[in-house]
Design a protein around this motif. Structure first.
Motif, PDB file in Angstrom:
ATOM      1  N   ILE A   5      46.320  41.134  31.105  1.00  0.00           N
ATOM      2  CA  ILE A   5      46.712  41.360  32.217  1.00  0.00           C
ATOM      3  C   ILE A   5      47.853  42.123  32.699  1.00  0.00           C
ATOM      4  O   ILE A   5      48.898  41.602  33.119  1.00  0.00           O
ATOM      5  N   GLU A   6      48.145  43.137  32.838  1.00  0.00           N
ATOM      6  CA  GLU A   6      48.623  44.260  33.442  1.00  0.00           C
ATOM      7  C   GLU A   6      48.193  44.841  34.403  1.00  0.00           C
ATOM      8  O   GLU A   6      46.784  45.399  34.963  1.00  0.00           O
ATOM      9  N   ASN A   7      49.142  45.232  35.146  1.00  0.00           N
ATOM     10  CA  ASN A   7      48.586  45.682  36.319  1.00  0.00           C
ATOM     11  C   ASN A   7      49.146  47.168  37.144  1.00  0.00           C
ATOM     12  O   ASN A   7      50.272  47.249  37.646  1.00  0.00           O
ATOM     13  N   ASN A   8      48.461  47.608  36.448  1.00  0.00           N
ATOM     14  CA  ASN A   8      48.292  49.448  36.268  1.00  0.00           C
ATOM     15  C   ASN A   8      47.898  50.097  37.483  1.00  0.00           C
ATOM     16  O   ASN A   8      48.158  51.254  37.601  1.00  0.00           O
ATOM     17  N   HIS A   9      46.809  49.102  38.246  1.00  0.00           N
ATOM     18  CA  HIS A   9      46.428  49.906  39.027  1.00  0.00           C
ATOM     19  C   HIS A   9      47.096  49.350  40.465  1.00  0.00           C
ATOM     20  O   HIS A   9      47.356  48.588  40.590  1.00  0.00           O
ATOM     21  N   THR A  10      47.492  50.322  41.733  1.00  0.00           N
ATOM     22  CA  THR A  10      47.901  49.846  42.689  1.00  0.00           C
ATOM     23  C   THR A  10      46.678  49.640  43.900  1.00  0.00           C
ATOM     24  O   THR A  10      46.708  48.928  44.637  1.00  0.00           O
ATOM     25  N   ASN A  11      45.860  49.703  43.193  1.00  0.00           N
ATOM     26  CA  ASN A  11      44.902  48.902  43.984  1.00  0.00           C
ATOM     27  C   ASN A  11      44.006  48.011  43.416  1.00  0.00           C
ATOM     28  O   ASN A  11      43.564  47.783  41.921  1.00  0.00           O
ATOM     29  N   PRO A  12      43.797  46.964  44.377  1.00  0.00           N
ATOM     30  CA  PRO A  12      43.348  45.187  42.830  1.00  0.00           C
ATOM     31  C   PRO A  12      42.097  45.162  42.782  1.00  0.00           C
ATOM     32  O   PRO A  12      41.534  44.251  42.078  1.00  0.00           O
ATOM     33  N   GLU A  13      41.329  45.790  43.751  1.00  0.00           N
ATOM     34  CA  GLU A  13      39.770  45.983  43.227  1.00  0.00           C
ATOM     35  C   GLU A  13      39.781  46.844  41.999  1.00  0.00           C
ATOM     36  O   GLU A  13      38.901  46.482  40.854  1.00  0.00           O
ATOM     37  N   ASP A  14      40.362  47.620  41.839  1.00  0.00           N
ATOM     38  CA  ASP A  14      40.694  48.218  40.352  1.00  0.00           C
ATOM     39  C   ASP A  14      40.907  47.514  39.293  1.00  0.00           C
ATOM     40  O   ASP A  14      40.226  47.713  38.469  1.00  0.00           O
ATOM     41  N   GLU A  21      35.735  44.015  32.818  1.00  0.00           N
ATOM     42  CA  GLU A  21      35.561  44.919  31.465  1.00  0.00           C
ATOM     43  C   GLU A  21      36.373  44.564  30.089  1.00  0.00           C
ATOM     44  O   GLU A  21      35.555  44.486  29.308  1.00  0.00           O
ATOM     45  N   LYS A  22      37.655  44.183  30.119  1.00  0.00           N
ATOM     46  CA  LYS A  22      38.391  44.077  29.323  1.00  0.00           C
ATOM     47  C   LYS A  22      37.557  42.459  29.151  1.00  0.00           C
ATOM     48  O   LYS A  22      37.576  42.352  27.373  1.00  0.00           O
ATOM     49  N   LEU A  23      37.665  41.961  29.406  1.00  0.00           N
ATOM     50  CA  LEU A  23      37.423  40.366  29.499  1.00  0.00           C
ATOM     51  C   LEU A  23      35.841  40.542  28.403  1.00  0.00           C
ATOM     52  O   LEU A  23      35.697  39.852  27.774  1.00  0.00           O
ATOM     53  N   ASP A  83      33.721  36.670  35.354  1.00  0.00           N
ATOM     54  CA  ASP A  83      33.998  36.872  36.711  1.00  0.00           C
ATOM     55  C   ASP A  83      34.896  35.374  37.272  1.00  0.00           C
ATOM     56  O   ASP A  83      35.029  35.223  38.621  1.00  0.00           O
ATOM     57  N   GLN A  84      34.238  33.821  36.449  1.00  0.00           N
ATOM     58  CA  GLN A  84      34.456  32.773  36.937  1.00  0.00           C
ATOM     59  C   GLN A  84      36.067  32.825  36.396  1.00  0.00           C
ATOM     60  O   GLN A  84      37.393  32.134  37.608  1.00  0.00           O
ATOM     61  N   VAL A  85      36.346  33.936  34.817  1.00  0.00           N
ATOM     62  CA  VAL A  85      38.075  33.756  34.865  1.00  0.00           C
ATOM     63  C   VAL A  85      38.504  35.058  36.437  1.00  0.00           C
ATOM     64  O   VAL A  85      39.687  34.441  36.840  1.00  0.00           O
ATOM     65  N   ILE A  86      38.383  36.175  36.366  1.00  0.00           N
ATOM     66  CA  ILE A  86      38.661  37.072  37.319  1.00  0.00           C
ATOM     67  C   ILE A  86      38.743  35.901  38.700  1.00  0.00           C
ATOM     68  O   ILE A  86      39.807  35.867  39.342  1.00  0.00           O
ATOM     69  N   THR A  87      37.984  34.647  39.526  1.00  0.00           N
ATOM     70  CA  THR A  87      37.865  33.607  40.415  1.00  0.00           C
ATOM     71  C   THR A  87      39.225  33.410  40.459  1.00  0.00           C
ATOM     72  O   THR A  87      39.695  32.333  41.314  1.00  0.00           O
ATOM     73  N   ILE A  88      39.465  32.252  39.187  1.00  0.00           N
ATOM     74  CA  ILE A  88      40.328  31.859  38.393  1.00  0.00           C
ATOM     75  C   ILE A  88      42.022  32.044  39.058  1.00  0.00           C
ATOM     76  O   ILE A  88      42.605  32.325  39.688  1.00  0.00           O
ATOM     77  N   TYR A  89      41.547  33.741  38.672  1.00  0.00           N
ATOM     78  CA  TYR A  89      43.327  34.256  38.811  1.00  0.00           C
ATOM     79  C   TYR A  89      43.084  34.743  39.876  1.00  0.00           C
ATOM     80  O   TYR A  89      44.086  34.822  40.357  1.00  0.00           O
TER      81      TYR A  89
END
Length: 101
Positions: A5-14, A21-23, A83-89
């Protein structure tokens, strides 16, 4: 988990694409997945987080910081896929003042 959960991207979709991919590389879904959040010690914030997990099987544990200003919220939840993990986040990200680990 913090490295995921590191946000190294400026674009949330990226960011979420990279997270997916990591999950998928690091987990065998379906499985129990541990979500960790930090919030100010405010029961309403914790309740908002728990609403995201309505109708899901989960185990909750909370721990207050030494000063009592913050609470860590750990939720071990059965999820079907990345996808479910991402939806929750994404849903929890909409709650003001929540840090996701």
């Amino acid at each position: 988990m913090a490295d995921i959960i590191e946000n190294n991207h400026t674009n949330p979709e990226d960011f979420y694409k990279s997270l997916k991919e990591k999950l998928e590389e690091q987990h065998n879904f379906p499985e129990e997945y541990l979500f960790k959040f930090i919030v100010t010690s405010d029961s309403e914030k914790i309740t908002e987080i728990l609403r995201v997990f309505d109708n899901m099987k989960y185990t909750l544990s909370n721990k207050e910081s030494a000063t009592g200003k913050y609470t860590s919220v750990s939720i071990d939840c059965f999820v079907l896929d990345a996808d479910q993990v991402i939806t929750i986040y994404k849903e929890v990200a909409g709650i003001e003042g929540v840090m996701m680990l």
